[in-house]
Write an enzyme that holds these catalytic residues in place. Structure first.
Site, PDB file in Angstrom:
ATOM      1  N   SER A 144      38.192  50.515  40.019  1.00 58.83           N
ATOM      2  CA  SER A 144      37.211  51.412  40.616  1.00 58.83           C
ATOM      3  C   SER A 144      36.940  50.987  42.043  1.00 58.83           C
ATOM      4  O   SER A 144      37.171  49.832  42.421  1.00 58.83           O
ATOM      5  CB  SER A 144      35.911  51.365  39.804  1.00 58.83           C
ATOM      6  OG  SER A 144      34.835  51.966  40.493  1.00 58.83           O
ATOM      7  N   TYR A 157      28.736  46.425  36.023  1.00 60.85           N
ATOM      8  CA  TYR A 157      29.889  47.304  36.208  1.00 60.85           C
ATOM      9  C   TYR A 157      30.749  46.820  37.375  1.00 60.85           C
ATOM     10  O   TYR A 157      31.975  46.718  37.260  1.00 60.85           O
ATOM     11  CB  TYR A 157      29.418  48.737  36.449  1.00 60.85           C
ATOM     12  CG  TYR A 157      30.549  49.736  36.542  1.00 60.85           C
ATOM     13  CD1 TYR A 157      31.197  50.178  35.387  1.00 60.85           C
ATOM     14  CD2 TYR A 157      30.976  50.230  37.770  1.00 60.85           C
ATOM     15  CE1 TYR A 157      32.244  51.088  35.458  1.00 60.85           C
ATOM     16  CE2 TYR A 157      32.015  51.134  37.850  1.00 60.85           C
ATOM     17  CZ  TYR A 157      32.645  51.563  36.696  1.00 60.85           C
ATOM     18  OH  TYR A 157      33.683  52.465  36.773  1.00 60.85           O
ATOM     19  N   LYS A 161      34.628  45.419  37.105  1.00 60.98           N
ATOM     20  CA  LYS A 161      35.751  46.097  37.744  1.00 60.98           C
ATOM     21  C   LYS A 161      36.446  45.194  38.764  1.00 60.98           C
ATOM     22  O   LYS A 161      37.668  45.247  38.911  1.00 60.98           O
ATOM     23  CB  LYS A 161      35.282  47.398  38.395  1.00 60.98           C
ATOM     24  CG  LYS A 161      34.951  48.496  37.377  1.00 60.98           C
ATOM     25  CD  LYS A 161      36.155  48.813  36.499  1.00 60.98           C
ATOM     26  CE  LYS A 161      35.894  49.967  35.540  1.00 60.98           C
ATOM     27  NZ  LYS A 161      37.077  50.286  34.700  1.00 60.98           N
TER      28      LYS A 161
END
Length: 304
Positions: A144, A157, A161
């Site tokens: 991402s 998150y 990632k």
């Protein structure tokens, strides 16, 4: 036959997609099936998984499995090999997100995001690498732009990632001698259930609002899956969704400072109550995973 393989490298081969019940995973399974692949869909939500599989134009297999459970993934790999054949493409797509201030985020939830997005990717690779070595296949890690510049309110998150990207880079050098290619996909704003509550978070709303108009655009899962499929077809080391993201790579050292500056301004403007809005897991897929995990109903193996 040799010429067919050169011009149509995906047709008749086996693909595995984790997190395939909805969003990018479901759309990618559909695209790969349309390209002639036999697709195994792995995920937590049995009903959504079977609905996604029923829409595929080609042969498909559903396997309910938790990517944080190595035994379940090993069993899934055995089932894929037995029913479809050895995988030539494996996409580590399963992912969840949690938003909100780090200090107010449940420690187990924070850890669950890391487990699914990073440990789950490693578990997926561990289960399917023997097959990919036999087929000289392709492993795609869905990363991402969160790996470019970590955003406040999304610490788990972003950490997961960035870790998944680093894992894939390390793995690439190890498996290259076996003929296995490892690709990394950088995905930007995508219209999945995960970001449906994005604008409820003041800092994230501000970060998106300060991006150029083209960078604020939200792309459909199907469009992202189209870009990913094109990358899979050419065994790309890097896939950018949208493609203009490739020009951001040289600028990555600048992003953390820019993100910090915008975030600091918004954090000063917002009250503690505003920042605490909707703290927790994001999207129905993430909630389904968290509910199953929290209730202790995880199964080490799908039913025989």
């Amino acid at each position: 036959m040799h010429n067919d393989a050169v011009h149509d490298p995906l047709r008749g081969r086996v693909a595995v997609v984790t997190g395939a019940a909805r969003g990018i995973g479901s759309a990618l399974a559909r695209r790969l099936s349309g390209a002639g692949m036999h697709v195994a869909l792995l995920g937590r939500e049995a009903q959504s998984l079977h609905q996604a599989a029923s829409a595929l134009p080609g042969p498909a297999l559903c396997v309910e499995a938790d990517v944080t459970d190595q035994d379940a993934l090993d069993h899934a790999a055995e089932q894929v090999a037995r029913e479809l054949g050895d995988a030539s493409v494996v996409v580590a797509n399963a992912g969840v997100a949690a938003g909100g201030p780090f200090r107010q985020t449940d420690a187990d939830l924070w850890g669950r995001v890391i487990d699914v997005n990073l440990i789950g990717a490693a578990n997926t690779a561990r289960a399917f690498l023997p097959q990919l070595a036999r087929t000289r296949g392709y492993f795609l890690q869905i990363a991402s732009t969160a790996a470019f510049g970590s955003a406040p309110m999304m610490s788990a998150y972003c950490a997961s990632k960035a870790g998944a990207e680093s894992f894939a880079r390390a793995l690439r050098g190890e498996v290259e001698p076996d003929g296995v290619t490892v690709g990394i996909a950088y995905v930007h704003w995508t219209g999945t259930d995960m970001i449906s509550g994005l604008d409820d978070h003041p800092v994230l709303r501000a970060l998106r609002g300060h991006q150029p108009w083209f960078a604020r655009r939200v792309h459909s899962p199907d469009k992202v899956a189209e870009w990913l499929t094109a990358g899979v077809d050419r065994r790309a080391l890097h896939i950018y969704a949208p493609p203009w993201l490739r020009w951001c790579q040289p600028l990555r050292p600048l992003f953390p400072a820019v993100v910090t500056r915008v975030a600091r301004r918004e954090l000063r403007r917002s009250t503690a109550e505003e920042l605490a809005v909707d703290v927790g897991v994001m999207g129905p897929g993430g909630r389904a995973d968290w509910d199953a995990y929290s209730s202790g109903t995880r199964r080490s193996r799908p039913p025989e």
